[in-house]
Design a protein around this motif. Structure first.
Motif, PDB file in Angstrom:
ATOM      1  N   UNK A   1     -12.266  -3.450 -36.785  1.00  0.00           N
ATOM      2  CA  UNK A   1     -12.231  -4.589 -37.712  1.00  0.00           C
ATOM      3  C   UNK A   1     -11.354  -4.285 -38.921  1.00  0.00           C
ATOM      4  N   UNK A   2     -11.399  -3.031 -39.389  1.00  0.00           N
ATOM      5  CA  UNK A   2     -10.519  -2.638 -40.509  1.00  0.00           C
ATOM      6  C   UNK A   2      -9.052  -2.740 -40.094  1.00  0.00           C
ATOM      7  N   UNK A   3      -8.755  -2.287 -38.873  1.00  0.00           N
ATOM      8  CA  UNK A   3      -7.377  -2.362 -38.373  1.00  0.00           C
ATOM      9  C   UNK A   3      -6.929  -3.818 -38.236  1.00  0.00           C
ATOM     10  N   UNK A   4      -7.827  -4.678 -37.771  1.00  0.00           N
ATOM     11  CA  UNK A   4      -7.524  -6.110 -37.650  1.00  0.00           C
ATOM     12  C   UNK A   4      -7.250  -6.706 -39.032  1.00  0.00           C
ATOM     13  N   UNK A   5      -8.071  -6.343 -40.017  1.00  0.00           N
ATOM     14  CA  UNK A   5      -7.899  -6.862 -41.375  1.00  0.00           C
ATOM     15  C   UNK A   5      -6.557  -6.430 -41.963  1.00  0.00           C
ATOM     16  N   UNK A   6      -6.196  -5.180 -41.758  1.00  0.00           N
ATOM     17  CA  UNK A   6      -4.910  -4.670 -42.267  1.00  0.00           C
ATOM     18  C   UNK A   6      -3.740  -5.393 -41.619  1.00  0.00           C
ATOM     19  N   UNK A   7      -3.817  -5.579 -40.295  1.00  0.00           N
ATOM     20  CA  UNK A   7      -2.720  -6.243 -39.588  1.00  0.00           C
ATOM     21  C   UNK A   7      -2.656  -7.723 -39.962  1.00  0.00           C
TER      22      UNK A   7
END
Length: 388
Positions: A26-32
């Protein structure tokens, strides 16, 4: 592996992982999403890897502003090809895509006119957001693959779309046939469908492909339970025994692999569509993935070369678009089983990889007004067209 990222020329971005750490994903999704200014995401996940509620909780924590829709799978198609046990996120940048979505819950007790009304509301919402994109719109449908409602829901959605093309897939649960999950902006549900309308400046083309031809061998449904998609008799003989005799195998040895390798088809409006068998019951009755009823005439189908049929379909799409940038694909789990059985799994996986296909393995596919089986349906995107 940690989550991997693939960006495409049309602006879309895909993230995948085979790690069960939903917070990290979810953190990676938020960053992208922040990096490409994504306003909407599609998420496909294996329930063998993560639970739907864990994923939605993580998204609420790390990407609270991101709107999304998604479902559980029977296998995933990642930028690396056919996979199992993954999460896949497809992010749509606001610069090129506008999306409006809704979840319709309690399908078993919902009127179909309600669904058509929801579609019309989504159309108004999308027109209000970016009216200049409204003429270039497509619709996605994600639906509980164990709901017995796909035909009615697909028809109701199509009724409200006018000439907007519809594409989609039925959620799976890794061939357990117990519970599938759909997720939408924090909600988690079964017995539900998600409708997404997407308007875009990117050229696209909706298509389907299969790999079977009908034979003269006929099976007439003479006893059935339509509400549960169960056939008890073909040609007034026990369903499993008659089906097995028609394809030349022993009834006691029937498995999902048998059904994938020997599909049955029905003729609708001059075209043949697959009516795939899900499983055999101890009494020799057969459960289907599609609607079935007394009097339906099925033909035993002869499979064609899956690799060549798929390659030909993708080549046609490429010619129509002037090049494929990325394809969102909905691939029947029975094709995956059949590919393994015929030892072409790696070839199909490589074909998807080189043609930039991402998506998931389904319990059924939606294409325009039809609910299908043993089919690959998809929407292909070209590269952004230069301003004139």
């Amino acid at each position: 592996m940690a989550s991997s990222r693939t960006r495409y020329a049309c602006g879309l971005s895909a993230l995948t992982t085979d790690e069960p750490d939903t917070d990290a994903f979810a953190r990676a999704v938020a960053l992208e999403a922040a990096a490409i200014d994504a306003g909407f995401a599609l998420l496909f996940f294996s329930q063998s890897l993560v639970e739907a509620t864990a994923l939605t909780d993580a998204l609420k924590t790390h990407a609270p502003a991101l709107r999304y829709a998604g479902c559980s799978t029977a296998g995933e198609i990642t930028p690396q090809g056919l996979e199992d046990g993954h999460i896949l996120a497809m992010l749509l940048p606001s610069a090129s895509f506008s999306a409006a979505s809704t979840m319709v819950e309690n399908l078993s007790s919902s009127g179909m006119d309600k669904i058509t009304g929801e579609v019309e509301m989504l159309r108004r919402s999308l027109r209000g957001n970016r009216p200049e994109r409204a003429k270039s719109t497509f619709a996605l449908c994600l639906i509980d693959g164990l709901s017995y409602a796909e035909e009615a829901v697909t028809s109701a959605i199509h009724w409200g779309l006018d000439d907007i093309p519809l594409i989609g897939g039925s959620a799976g649960d890794d061939l357990k046939f117990e519970t599938t999950r759909l997720i939408s902006n924090g909600k988690v549900a079964s017995d539900s469908a998600i409708i997404v309308l997407i308007a875009t400046e990117i050229p696209f083309h909706v298509f389907k492909t299969d790999n079977f031809v009908p034979t003269d061998e006929k099976l007439v449904v003479t006893a059935s339970d339509p509400d549960h998609r169960i056939v008890r008799e073909f040609n007034a003989i026990n369903a499993a025994e008659e089906y097995a005799a028609s394809v030349g195998i022993v009834a006691q040895t029937l498995t999902p692999l048998s059904f994938a390798s020997h599909p049955v088809v029905v003729k609708v409006g001059g075209e043949y569509y697959c009516r795939s068998i899900q499983k055999m019951h101890p009494d020799g009755s057969l459960s289907f993935f599609c609607a079935i009823d007394d009097g339906v005439v099925l033909s035993i189908a002869q499979p064609k070369d899956m690799v060549e049929a798929t390659r030909s379909a993708l080549r046609d799409v490429e010619n129509r678009l002037g090049g494929i940038d990325v394809i969102l694909g909905f691939d029947c789990v029975l094709r995956r089983l059949d590919a393994r059985n015929r030892q072409v799994f790696r070839d199909i996986s490589e074909l998807y990889r080189v043609n930039n296909v991402i998506g998931f393995g389904t319990y059924g596919e939606q294409y325009r007004s039809m609910h299908l089986n043993q089919t690959f349906t998809g929407i292909a995107f070209g590269e952004r067209q230069a301003a004139e």
